[in-house]
Design a protein around this motif. Structure first.
Motif, PDB file in Angstrom:
ATOM      1  N   ARG A 142       0.839  -1.204   0.000  1.00  0.00           N
ATOM      2  CA  ARG A 142       0.000   0.000   0.000  1.00  0.00           C
ATOM      3  C   ARG A 142       0.876   1.257   0.000  1.00  0.00           C
ATOM      4  N   ALA A 152       1.213   4.258  -2.779  1.00  0.00           N
ATOM      5  CA  ALA A 152       1.025   5.659  -2.396  1.00  0.00           C
ATOM      6  C   ALA A 152       2.219   6.504  -2.835  1.00  0.00           C
ATOM      7  N   SER A 165      -6.786   3.665  -2.755  1.00  0.00           N
ATOM      8  CA  SER A 165      -6.021   4.915  -2.853  1.00  0.00           C
ATOM      9  C   SER A 165      -6.773   6.000  -3.614  1.00  0.00           C
ATOM     10  N   GLU A 193      -7.980   9.104  -2.060  1.00  0.00           N
ATOM     11  CA  GLU A 193      -7.031  10.165  -1.735  1.00  0.00           C
ATOM     12  C   GLU A 193      -6.489  10.907  -2.948  1.00  0.00           C
ATOM     13  N   TYR A 194      -6.569  10.300  -4.131  1.00  0.00           N
ATOM     14  CA  TYR A 194      -5.946  10.883  -5.323  1.00  0.00           C
ATOM     15  C   TYR A 194      -6.974  11.132  -6.412  1.00  0.00           C
TER      16      TYR A 194
END
Length: 144
Positions: free
Chosen positions: A3, A7, A50, A53-54
């Protein structure tokens, strides 16, 4: 890839999401894996999580229906394409590029599936990466 490694990769190529979005729950993952009879690669799961977050160009399809980026879900997109006809039942779309083109996984290859590109216009499927980790490592070039 872990992970954290994913990231770190995404930090170098993507902007952060402006709002706090929810990640898929355990039951979301169980539901979608049951639908496709596929255990998704861990790198795929980490990548999808993810996306809370992105901000990714194009539409990374969602696994859950809770607070998301507003893109369609994988299941909705799959069901829609199946109804249109000509869609291979093993193709699991996860990234809608545009105009009916998708990056996909293959359910009959899970959990070690390659990543495939489906071209709607050409009705053609091409293997883009031998596994999800390779696809992730290609992102800096693909998105440049």
């Amino acid at each position: 890839m872990t992970r954290d490694e994913i990231a770190n990769l995404l930090d170098g190529i993507l902007d952060k999401e402006l709002e706090n979005l929810d990640i898929p729950s355990v039951s979301d993952w169980e539901r979608i894996e049951k639908k496709f009879k596929c255990q998704f690669p861990m790198e795929f799961r980490f990548f999808i999580e993810s996306m809370s977050e992105y901000s990714f160009p194009g539409d990374i399809l969602n696994v859950s229906n809770v607070k998301t980026n507003g893109n369609d879900t994988i299941e909705f997109t799959y069901d829609y394409e199946m109804k249109q006809g000509g869609w291979e039942k093993e193709l699991i779309p996860f990234y809608s590029v545009d105009n009916g083109d998708y990056f996909c996984l293959l359910s009959n290859e899970c959990p070690n599936t390659g990543v495939y590109y489906y071209s709607h216009e050409e009705n053609n499927i091409e293997k883009e990466a031998v596994n999800f980790e390779e696809w992730l490592n290609q992102l800096p070039i693909f998105l440049s």
